[in-house]
Enzyme design. Structure first.
Site, PDB file in Angstrom:
ATOM      1  N   LYS A   1      43.348  46.809  41.094  1.00  0.00           N
ATOM      2  CA  LYS A   1      44.548  47.340  39.970  1.00  0.00           C
ATOM      3  C   LYS A   1      45.687  47.928  40.732  1.00  0.00           C
ATOM      4  O   LYS A   1      46.814  47.590  40.230  1.00  0.00           O
ATOM      5  CB  LYS A   1      44.091  48.648  39.419  1.00  0.00           C
TER       6      LYS A   1
HETATM    7  C1  LIG Z   1      39.003  46.678  36.313  1.00  0.00           C
HETATM    8  C2  LIG Z   1      37.797  46.593  37.267  1.00  0.00           C
HETATM    9  C3  LIG Z   1      37.126  45.354  37.015  1.00  0.00           C
HETATM   10  C4  LIG Z   1      37.571  44.370  35.791  1.00  0.00           C
HETATM   11  O1  LIG Z   1      38.690  43.664  35.774  1.00  0.00           O
HETATM   12  P1  LIG Z   1      39.182  42.950  34.376  1.00  0.00           P
HETATM   13  O2  LIG Z   1      40.573  42.578  34.813  1.00  0.00           O
HETATM   14  O3  LIG Z   1      38.892  44.043  33.508  1.00  0.00           O
HETATM   15  O4  LIG Z   1      38.503  41.882  34.170  1.00  0.00           O
HETATM   16  C5  LIG Z   1      36.230  44.875  38.048  1.00  0.00           C
HETATM   17  N1  LIG Z   1      35.884  45.656  39.148  1.00  0.00           N
HETATM   18  C6  LIG Z   1      36.835  46.792  39.168  1.00  0.00           C
HETATM   19  C7  LIG Z   1      36.558  47.574  40.596  1.00  0.00           C
HETATM   20  C8  LIG Z   1      37.899  47.210  38.300  1.00  0.00           C
HETATM   21  O5  LIG Z   1      38.612  48.166  38.762  1.00  0.00           O
END
Ligand SMILES: *Cc1c(COP(=O)(O)O)cnc(C)c1O
Length: 462
Positions: free
Chosen positions: A112
């Site tokens: 993120k």
């Molecule tokens: C947010 C997240 C996901 C999922 O990502 P999306 O964009 O919601 O599909 C998977 N793994 C981790 C560690 C995350 O923080």
């Protein structure tokens, strides 16, 4: 470049307006009116370039005139300067023709950060130029919230409120949200699931009086600017493995469909991607939908991969919009049916989705087994989300196409599950080694729209 809503009823906006507002007023998500194309030569020119240079080339056509070339390049440089790896998104090899894309070298140890660090810079620049301030409210299953707080803490023109499901995030995730001392940061622990957090957030966006009075802005993965930032590492990694002269496939651990949708955009821009494989945990609405066409929400079953404990996958709406031939009315009708518990994807739309996407689902036990197996036979300590990706990729990959699995978080972000499976308790990187000693600040809140709205209004007044 203009941005239109997936539900067809909101006016088209510029990149900057779409970024600052998040969700469209008709409840839809913004998508670019058309997808810019990169030629084979454009892509080949990325070979050997830095992550930042690739980022500029990939994102520039989407951003429009709001930011000059020089300013945009400078914001990209600032966004990734704090990462703990020179390549930003390094690839490591797991097995013959299977590679892991490490997306966890940012300040909060999850992918993120790639999007959030950039939109923090973009927001600050745009708001300062406009002389405006906004209230950011985000819902998180753990990683979005910490990444948003890290990106927006201390910024002059922003208050940031993060709703997370009380008791359902890991201790590292919680501490990353509750320990920053900056007074524009507000961590809110909601009594409910992540889907409840996301539903209350959508309610706030659909309550226009409140939305306008606090100048509400959203940074969840529904925000187009976040999807865009994630398109970059599909290019940088594919080019490292020989694109555009060799096609690659990707497996993506998915919850809200944001990260994998970015891969789909990369493909639509001209990157030769063979398959995009959706990997889910036991909360498998996307896998069930791809297999049967029925998009039916169930109850969320908390798992050891909490960032994927989602039953309403917001960004899937963007894929449906394309699969239905960009018919906003059809998407609006599906989303109405979803309020009653689900809908069936039409045969034509399902075929359109299956042209790009495959899927797989991994149980809790299989997740633990793969953490063990990857550690002993691949030399990699994986977080549970990344282990789900590796499990699905190993089951589905073709022998002749390189598979890149996205490692979405650092194992130290989920130390309990990793230790249970491997016997190793992964240490936090040095720069955050004192996380367990910092003092926490958090407000418990009910799953109730009116009380949330008044809390936010009071906090931003003082
Ligand atoms: C947010 C997240 C996901 C999922 O990502 P999306 O964009 O919601 O599909 C998977 N793994 C981790 C560690 C995350 O923080």
């Amino acid at each position: 470049m203009r941005y239109i809503s997936t539900r067809g009823q909101s006016p088209a906006l510029s990149f900057e307006e779409a970024m600052l507002s998040g969700l469209a007023r008709d409840g839809g998500l913004y998508v670019p009116e058309s997808i810019p194309q990169l030629s084979i030569d454009d892509i080949r020119a990325m070979q050997g370039q830095s992550y930042e240079e690739v980022a500029f080339r990939v994102m520039r056509p989407f951003v429009g005139d709001g930011f000059s070339d020089a300013v945009f390049a400078d914001l990209i440089a600032k966004a990734y300067a704090g990462f703990g790896h020179g390549a930003r998104a390094p690839l490591v090899q797991l097995a013959p023709n299977h590679f892991l894309l490490e997306l966890f070298h940012g300040p909060t140890l999850a992918f993120k950060d790639f999007a959030m660090q950039l939109i923090g810079q973009l927001f600050q620049e745009a708001l300062e130029r406009r002389g405006e301030r906004v209230t950011i409210v985000g819902a998180t299953s753990g990683d979005t919230g910490s990444a948003a707080i890290e990106a927006f803490k201390g910024l002059k023109n922003v208050d940031v409120f993060i709703l997370y499901p009380h008791g359902r995030v890991s201790e590292v995730q919680r501490r990353q949200m509750t320990t920053p001392p900056e007074d524009n940061v507000h961590a809110l622990a909601l009594d409910g699931s992540f889907d409840d957090c996301q539903a209350r957030l959508k309610d706030m966006f659909n309550h226009f009086e409140f939305r306008d009075s606090v100048r509400l802005a959203g940074v969840n993965s529904i925000n187009w600017a976040r999807v865009l930032a994630q398109v970059v590492y599909y290019f940088s990694s594919a080019v490292s493995l020989g694109a555009p002269d060799r096609a690659v496939s990707f497996t993506v651990p998915t919850g809200n469909f944001g990260d994998i949708f970015a891969g789909y955009i990369a493909k639509r821009m001209g990157l030769p991607i063979d398959r995009l494989v959706i990997a889910t945990n036991q909360n498998d609405i996307l896998d069930r939908c791809m297999k049967t066409g029925a998009y039916q929400t169930g109850t969320v079953e908390p798992s050891i991969s909490p960032s994927m404990d989602i039953q309403v996958s917001s960004n899937f709406e963007r894929a449906l919009f394309d699969a239905y031939g960009r018919d906003g009315g059809a998407v609006a009708q599906l989303m109405d049916e979803l309020k009653q518990g689900g809908f069936s994807v039409s045969q034509g739309a399902l075929e359109a989705l299956r042209e790009h996407f495959d899927s797989g689902r991994v149980s809790e036990q299989e997740t633990l087994d793969w953490i063990t197996k990857a550690n002993t036979s691949m030399g990699e300590l994986l977080c549970p989300h990344s282990a789900i990706g590796v499990a699905v990729a190993e089951a589905q990959r073709a022998a002749d196409v390189p598979m890149i699995t996205l490692a979405t978080a650092h194992p130290a972000k989920f130390p309990d599950a990793v230790e249970k499976a491997s016997g190793i308790r992964p240490p936090l990187p040095n720069r955050m080694a004192d996380l367990y000693e910092r003092s926490e600040r958090v407000t418990r809140v009910d799953n109730d729209l009116a009380s949330l709205e008044s809390l936010i209004q009071e906090r931003i007044k003082t």
